[in-house]
Every structure is written in C-alpha cells, then in structure tokens.
Design a protein around this motif. Structure first.
Motif, PDB file in Angstrom:
ATOM      1  N   TYR A  43       0.843  -1.199   0.000  1.00  0.00           N
ATOM      2  CA  TYR A  43       0.000   0.000   0.000  1.00  0.00           C
ATOM      3  C   TYR A  43       0.880   1.252   0.000  1.00  0.00           C
ATOM      4  O   TYR A  43       0.662   2.195  -0.778  1.00  0.00           O
ATOM      5  N   GLY A  44       1.887   1.278   0.905  1.00  0.00           N
ATOM      6  CA  GLY A  44       2.782   2.441   0.993  1.00  0.00           C
ATOM      7  C   GLY A  44       3.549   2.671  -0.294  1.00  0.00           C
ATOM      8  O   GLY A  44       3.715   3.809  -0.747  1.00  0.00           O
ATOM      9  N   ALA A  45       4.026   1.580  -0.916  1.00  0.00           N
ATOM     10  CA  ALA A  45       4.770   1.716  -2.175  1.00  0.00           C
ATOM     11  C   ALA A  45       3.864   2.285  -3.261  1.00  0.00           C
ATOM     12  O   ALA A  45       4.266   3.166  -4.036  1.00  0.00           O
ATOM     13  N   GLY A  46       2.634   1.769  -3.320  1.00  0.00           N
ATOM     14  CA  GLY A  46       1.696   2.288  -4.325  1.00  0.00           C
ATOM     15  C   GLY A  46       1.381   3.752  -4.104  1.00  0.00           C
ATOM     16  O   GLY A  46       1.307   4.540  -5.056  1.00  0.00           O
ATOM     17  N   ALA A  47       1.214   4.143  -2.850  1.00  0.00           N
ATOM     18  CA  ALA A  47       0.919   5.555  -2.550  1.00  0.00           C
ATOM     19  C   ALA A  47       2.108   6.452  -2.883  1.00  0.00           C
ATOM     20  O   ALA A  47       1.931   7.593  -3.310  1.00  0.00           O
ATOM     21  N   LEU A  48       3.333   5.930  -2.719  1.00  0.00           N
ATOM     22  CA  LEU A  48       4.524   6.744  -3.017  1.00  0.00           C
ATOM     23  C   LEU A  48       4.738   6.934  -4.511  1.00  0.00           C
ATOM     24  O   LEU A  48       5.187   8.000  -4.946  1.00  0.00           O
ATOM     25  N   VAL A  49       4.453   5.900  -5.307  1.00  0.00           N
ATOM     26  CA  VAL A  49       4.736   6.016  -6.744  1.00  0.00           C
ATOM     27  C   VAL A  49       3.596   6.652  -7.523  1.00  0.00           C
ATOM     28  O   VAL A  49       3.761   6.974  -8.696  1.00  0.00           O
ATOM     29  N   ALA A  50       2.444   6.855  -6.887  1.00  0.00           N
ATOM     30  CA  ALA A  50       1.316   7.475  -7.587  1.00  0.00           C
ATOM     31  C   ALA A  50       1.662   8.918  -7.948  1.00  0.00           C
ATOM     32  O   ALA A  50       2.336   9.624  -7.189  1.00  0.00           O
ATOM     33  N   PRO A  51       1.215   9.382  -9.132  1.00  0.00           N
ATOM     34  CA  PRO A  51       1.485  10.780  -9.502  1.00  0.00           C
ATOM     35  C   PRO A  51       0.761  11.733  -8.566  1.00  0.00           C
ATOM     36  O   PRO A  51      -0.316  11.410  -8.045  1.00  0.00           O
ATOM     37  N   PRO A  52       1.347  12.882  -8.318  1.00  0.00           N
ATOM     38  CA  PRO A  52       0.702  13.840  -7.401  1.00  0.00           C
ATOM     39  C   PRO A  52      -0.582  14.403  -8.009  1.00  0.00           C
ATOM     40  O   PRO A  52      -0.774  14.388  -9.222  1.00  0.00           O
ATOM     41  N   GLU A  53      -1.423  14.896  -7.138  1.00  0.00           N
ATOM     42  CA  GLU A  53      -2.663  15.531  -7.595  1.00  0.00           C
ATOM     43  C   GLU A  53      -2.335  16.846  -8.290  1.00  0.00           C
ATOM     44  O   GLU A  53      -1.467  17.595  -7.847  1.00  0.00           O
TER      45      GLU A  53
END
Length: 199
Positions: A43-53
């Motif tokens: 979950y943390g890895a996915g949240a870190l690599v997601a593009p910013p808003e």
C-alpha cells in the motif's frame, strides 16, 4: 489534505490497488505470516509512486463569452449614444464607426473569427467600453464650455478626428481578420494540393 480528499486521491487509489495485490499474495500463501507487513508495504509503495494531484486550473471565460459581454456593453453604449445630440458631421462619423463595430460584433462567422483573436477582442472591448464613451463624453463637456467661451476650435472637430482614428483602427482589425481567414483558406488549398500529390 483532508481525509475525505485523501480517500479519493490518486495516492490512496494506487496504494489500495497495491494493497489488494498484497491480499492476493496472502490468499495464495506467498506472503506467509508477515502478510500484514506485505499488505501495508505494498500500500505504501503504491501511494509513493502514484502521480501527485494536479491543482485545478482556473476557469477563465473563453473568448466567445468575453465577446458576448462586449456585445451587451455595445448595446448599452448604443442606447446611451441615442440620447446625445451631435452635429451632422460628427454624427455621421460616429455612425460609420458604430456601424463597423456592430458588423464585427454581429453573431456568426465574423464573431467566431474575432473570438479566435484575443488581441482583437481586447481592441474591440477597449473601443466599446472606453474610447467611444470617452470621445462622446469629452465632446459633450467641451461643447458646454465652448458655448461660454467661443473662439476655440469647435469640439465637434475633435470628435470627428477621434471617431475617424477609431474607425481606421476598427478597419485595420477587420482587415487583419480577413487576412487571417485568407491565410486559412490558402493553407487548406496547400493541404489539399499536397494530399493529392501524394497519390
């Protein structure tokens, strides 16, 4: 960022997808006893690599909406000018100018061409909202003073010169728009010629 905003954010969505992948690994037996760490880590890895808003862009009115506003202001200007008593020469010069402005503002393909030219919209807006009202207002004021102290240059001559200058500016705007449409037509001709030459 508020919790409600975060729940719908890209980071939460990407983290949730990766966390679900961690749960899938758990159900297949690949995560073993450390499945909570695997799920939380994914979950943390996915949240870190997601593009910013991306911040929302300001909602600026499109040029055609600005042109509608200028058209409304031109209508108000016309009603105001109808109440001003002008000498025949100045009235004729002002009528020529307002006729040209009305033609440029008339809804249809001319206004569509003008809407694609922000500088042209600005020029027309300035004429309708500032230049013409100022020319007529200064004429009315100067005429009153001229009656008290005759012998100076008649104020209607200034008004005729001002409206003549504004008419030339409006004519240049119309000519520029016509030239843009001519270039557009020529570009389409070249495109068709080039497309036909490829066969």
């Amino acid at each position: 960022m508020a919790i409600s905003e975060y729940l719908g954010s890209r980071k939460n969505i990407a983290g949730s997808v990766c966390g679900l992948a961690g749960l899938a690994l758990t159900f297949t037996g690949l995560a073993g006893a450390y499945w909570p760490v695997v799920v939380a880590g994914l979950y943390g890895a996915g949240a870190l690599v997601a593009p910013p808003e991306r911040p929302a862009l300001p909602d600026f009115p499109d040029p055609s909406a600005r042109l509608d506003e200028v058209r409304e202001d031109f209508g108000r200007l016309g009603r105001c000018l109808a109440d001003v008593e002008l000498p025949p020469g100045a009235a004729g010069s002002l009528d020529e100018l307002t006729g040209l402005l009305a033609a440029l503002l008339e809804p249809g393909w001319v206004a569509e061409a003008l809407a694609r030219d922000p500088e042209g919209v600005h020029v027309l807006s300035r004429m309708v909202r500032q230049d013409v009202p100022e020319a007529v207002d200064t004429f009315v004021r100067a005429r009153w003073w001229h009656r008290l102290a005759p012998g100076q240059e008649p104020p209607e001559r200034h008004l005729e010169r001002q409206t003549g200058l504004l008419r030339r500016e409006a004519e240049k705007l119309a000519a520029d728009l016509g030239e843009t449409e001519s270039r557009r037509q020529e570009t389409h001709t070249r495109y068709l010629e080039d497309r036909g030459g490829d066969r």
